[in-house]
Scaffold this motif. Structure first.
Motif: not given
Length: 222
Positions: A28-33, A208-216
């Protein structure tokens, strides 16, 4: 790696318990499965949890990014993951906590000696998936260069994005001598073991979208 805390405790305290015993974990924190493996470290229900997420577009024989998440008890000074399933000739992701932050680096060793910083891979710690509490710590990091790497001579190894890959882990009860530094020397591990990690269940169509979101929310480490 023998510690005395169970996954139920991890789940309750870190907000990850509802799926902590499943083969697939949706963070739930990062959104990754993630596909996950619970490595037993005592004769009871005590584990270190290792989770992997990869892009659904990953192709066999080609390099692709991977996100690793580790949950460990506070009694762990450091935890290491061998991407090629052995101590030698593959990237070793070493992580620990320093205060409320995670410190991590990628290292490599050609023999059974202390691994040194490895410039063939780049690591980014995702702070949104990195946290601590009174009993456990967790870090999440994206590695570029950990899924395709040279082994020895002209040989190389590529991790299968659609099947199992042999991994190894090690841990020490003693923290690195310079815990604020990602290049700190580490002491000899207290325990190691192996497992087969399922990458087919680790695929994320929105990687890619999850990486970009988490890199913020991330900080870099090497």
């Amino acid at each position: 790696m023998r510690w005395g805390f169970g996954l139920a405790c991890v789940a309750t305290l870190l907000g990850i318990a509802s799926e902590a015993s499943a083969d697939v974990f949706r963070d739930p924190d990062t959104g990754f499965t993630f596909s996950q493996y619970n490595a037993p470290i005592t004769t009871g229900s005590v584990y270190i949890t290792f989770r992997i997420a990869i892009p659904s577009t990953a192709i066999a024989g080609q390099s692709y990014d991977a996100v690793l998440q580790v949950v460990a008890p506070n009694t762990a000074g450091w935890v290491g993951v061998a991407w090629g399933g052995s101590m030698t000739n593959n990237p070793l992701l070493i992580g620990w906590v320093n205060g409320g932050s995670a410190v991590a680096s990628v290292r490599r060793s050609a023999s059974h000696t202390a691994p040194q910083p490895y410039t063939g891979a780049t690591l980014q710690v995702l702070s949104k998936g990195t946290k601590t509490n009174g009993t456990h710590w967790q870090f999440t990091a994206k590695c570029t260069g950990c899924t395709l790497f040279p082994t020895s001579g002209t040989n190389s190894k590529n991790l299968n994005p659609s099947g199992g890959n042999r991994f190894a882990f090690a841990y020490s009860r003693t923290k690195p001598s310079q815990p604020a530094s990602s290049t700190s020397p580490i002491n000899v591990h207290d325990l190691f073991n192996y497992w087969e990690h399922d990458f087919a269940a680790a695929k994320n169509s929105d990687f890619p979208e999850l990486v970009a979101r988490n890199l913020n929310f991330s900080s870099s480490a090497h």
